[in-house]
Scaffold this active site. Structure first.
Site, PDB file in Angstrom:
ATOM      1  N   TYR A 142      35.937  35.435  41.580  1.00 57.11           N
ATOM      2  CA  TYR A 142      35.336  36.776  41.514  1.00 57.11           C
ATOM      3  C   TYR A 142      36.190  37.695  42.360  1.00 57.11           C
ATOM      4  O   TYR A 142      36.164  37.639  43.589  1.00 57.11           O
ATOM      5  CB  TYR A 142      33.890  36.716  41.999  1.00 57.11           C
ATOM      6  CG  TYR A 142      33.124  38.015  41.938  1.00 57.11           C
ATOM      7  CD1 TYR A 142      33.608  39.133  41.262  1.00 57.11           C
ATOM      8  CD2 TYR A 142      31.877  38.119  42.544  1.00 57.11           C
ATOM      9  CE1 TYR A 142      32.892  40.311  41.203  1.00 57.11           C
ATOM     10  CE2 TYR A 142      31.142  39.287  42.495  1.00 57.11           C
ATOM     11  CZ  TYR A 142      31.654  40.385  41.822  1.00 57.11           C
ATOM     12  OH  TYR A 142      30.939  41.545  41.776  1.00 57.11           O
ATOM     13  N   LYS A 170      36.122  36.580  37.171  1.00 54.58           N
ATOM     14  CA  LYS A 170      35.289  37.770  36.980  1.00 54.58           C
ATOM     15  C   LYS A 170      36.037  38.933  37.598  1.00 54.58           C
ATOM     16  O   LYS A 170      36.253  38.974  38.815  1.00 54.58           O
ATOM     17  CB  LYS A 170      33.915  37.589  37.639  1.00 54.58           C
ATOM     18  CG  LYS A 170      33.028  38.826  37.555  1.00 54.58           C
ATOM     19  CD  LYS A 170      31.729  38.636  38.339  1.00 54.58           C
ATOM     20  CE  LYS A 170      30.915  39.924  38.350  1.00 54.58           C
ATOM     21  NZ  LYS A 170      29.694  39.805  39.194  1.00 54.58           N
TER      22      LYS A 170
END
Length: 299
Positions: A142, A170
């Site tokens: 992320y 992400k």
């Protein structure tokens, strides 16, 4: 048993970063979490992120995190990928959370860039590798430098992608150029982590979304994705533009605050926030209602 996946879409395509419902006295609402998870999967999500920032992970205990994973897996684990947030700015703690999530039945892990400490790229490499080495679960990185203070560099991304369990990213970096290069060179499955850029990121190689507005518009996000995959650029663009007021309205202030307010307006489980997050004012609530109505959301 986890839902089927491919190397191109290891966690599905449409995922919502789920809020953590609390009771009126601020305790964990596991029944509410299960009902919300079922609602979101019924609405078209093939994955849910629990214990992420949108799940108020900074203010939930390790025990609460494990309880939440178990509850959501029990509710929807046979129909959706349940991915547990395990990232902190302490590698040892992150490893503990990763192992606890695996024991609780999670299908994958979300590991955010260590925040506040601002480690160098070598520190990021070792941090994410330690998390990936700790369990047998697939890992989604992320990358959100606006919150963490440090971006994951493209070279670091390429090196991390060599790990057999680091399979996705992400992307909340907000840089389509860097995303293009990182997708091409790393071959990681790329998920948009910025709702306003969902469609643009698809155009440079993303496979799906980890969404906040998915709490409200998952069917529309699914339709936009399917239009894009079918080559119907006009239809995908039309849906994107219809959702612009939702994207804007849900992030006028902190996203957890607006999401819980919107879910409450819809009669879905949400409950209060834990400090330092605070409820919307009456004026902010009215603005949110206008924004959502402009995007076609029924309250």
């Amino acid at each position: 048993m986890a839902p089927t996946s491919t190397s191109q879409t290891p966690f599905g395509r449409v995922l919502t970063a789920m809020v953590t419902p609390f009771t009126t006295d601020g305790a964990l609402d596991l029944d509410g979490a299960q009902r919300l998870a079922v609602h979101l999967v019924d609405a078209g999500n093939d994955g849910l992120i629990v214990n992420g920032t949108t799940g108020e992970s900074p203010t939930t205990s390790d025990a609460e995190k494990a309880q939440l994973v178990r509850a959501v897996v029990e509710a929807v684990g046979d129909r959706a990928h349940v991915v547990a947030g395990a990232g902190t700015n302490d590698t040892r703690h992150s490893v503990e959370l990763a192992r606890a999530a695996e024991q609780a039945g999670a299908h994958g892990l979300l590991a955010v860039t260590p925040y506040y400490s601002k480690p160098p790229q070598e520190g990021l490499l070792r941090h994410f590798t330690a998390i990936a080495d700790a369990t047998g679960l697939p890992v989604m990185l992320y990358d959100i430098p606006g919150r963490s203070g440090v971006p994951i560099g493209t070279e670091t991304m390429v090196r991390l992608a060599e790990h057999p369990r680091i399979v996705a990213n992400k992307d909340a970096k907000g840089d389509l150029g860097r995303a293009s290069w990182a997708i091409a060179r790393s071959r990681l499955a790329w998920y948009s982590g910025d709702d306003m850029l969902n469609l643009p990121l698809l155009s440079v190689g993303a496979v799906g979304f980890v969404s906040v507005v998915g709490h409200l518009v998952s069917p529309e996000l699914r339709a936009m994705l399917e239009a894009h995959l079918a080559g119907d650029v006009a239809k995908a663009t039309e849906i994107h533009q219809k959702l612009l007021p939702v994207f804007t309205g849900m992030f006028r202030t902190q996203g957890v605050i607006t999401t819980k307010a919107a879910l409450t307006l819809q009669g879905q489980p949400a409950g209060p926030l834990r400090l330092p997050l605070v409820e919307l004012t009456a004026e902010e609530t009215e603005q949110l209602k206008r924004d959502l109505a402009a995007g076609g959301v029924q309250l």
